[in-house]
Write a protein that holds these residues in place. Structure first.
Motif, PDB file in Angstrom:
ATOM      1  N   GLN A   1       0.979  -1.168  -0.100  1.00 36.09           N
ATOM      2  CA  GLN A   1       0.090  -0.002   0.064  1.00 36.09           C
ATOM      3  C   GLN A   1       1.026   1.271   0.043  1.00 36.09           C
ATOM      4  N   VAL A   2       0.738   2.166  -1.045  1.00 35.54           N
ATOM      5  CA  VAL A   2       1.530   3.293  -1.131  1.00 35.54           C
ATOM      6  C   VAL A   2       1.055   4.351   0.127  1.00 35.54           C
ATOM      7  N   GLN A   3       2.024   4.889   0.727  1.00 31.12           N
ATOM      8  CA  GLN A   3       1.821   5.926   1.847  1.00 31.12           C
ATOM      9  C   GLN A   3       2.692   7.017   1.626  1.00 31.12           C
ATOM     10  N   TYR A 115      -2.166  13.542 -10.239  1.00 35.34           N
ATOM     11  CA  TYR A 115      -1.617  12.924  -9.348  1.00 35.34           C
ATOM     12  C   TYR A 115      -2.608  11.993  -8.523  1.00 35.34           C
ATOM     13  N   ARG A 116      -2.131  10.845  -8.399  1.00 38.47           N
ATOM     14  CA  ARG A 116      -2.882   9.584  -7.787  1.00 38.47           C
ATOM     15  C   ARG A 116      -2.866   9.688  -6.349  1.00 38.47           C
ATOM     16  N   TYR A 117      -1.566   9.530  -5.700  1.00 38.33           N
ATOM     17  CA  TYR A 117      -1.456   9.407  -4.258  1.00 38.33           C
ATOM     18  C   TYR A 117      -1.041  10.930  -3.348  1.00 38.33           C
ATOM     19  N   TRP A 118      -1.563  10.895  -2.407  1.00 40.06           N
ATOM     20  CA  TRP A 118      -1.723  11.956  -1.710  1.00 40.06           C
ATOM     21  C   TRP A 118      -1.262  11.757  -0.183  1.00 40.06           C
TER      22      TRP A 118
END
Length: 128
Positions: A1-3, A115-118
């Protein structure tokens, strides 16, 4: 999971400095453009700065140019935003962001929808 986890915000007097950091986990963003955005109360999220994967190219919003510096440490998977000569109008929640893909020449990296991840954001408050 991207964080993406921002840190370094706080309360500072006008003219002061802060250094924000954004640590990425769950994926290496070494080959990714990374951006910083900010959102002031009652306003839309706005672009602040962006950096290419190797740090060779940076771009800033006119409102922060000459005062803010974006940088990155790919070994640490971390992006920084050094903010100097802070003004009350810099008060906002600051977010770092990463796109879904490393590079797309057709993307406008000044736009939040690129952007996808924040991250969750870090509050910066500048008192006058």
């Amino acid at each position: 999971q991207v964080q993406l986890v921002e840190a370094g915000g706080g309360l500072v007097q006008a003219g002061g400095s802060l250094r924000l950091s954004c640590a990425a986990s769950g994926r290496t963003f070494v080959r990714y453009v990374m951006g910083w955005f900010r959102q002031a109360p009652g306003k839309e999220r706005e672009f602040a700065a962006v950096i290419t994967w190797n740090g060779g190219t940076t771009y800033y919003a006119d409102s922060v140019k000459g005062r803010f510096t974006i940088s990155r440490d790919n070994a640490e998977n971390t992006v920084y935003l050094q903010m100097n000569s802070l003004k009350p109008e810099d008060t906002a929640v600051y977010y770092c962001a990463a796109p879904a893909n490393p590079w797309n020449p057709w993307s406008d990296y000044r736009q939040s929808q690129t952007y996808r991840y924040w991250g969750q954001g870090t509050q910066v408050t500048v008192s006058s």
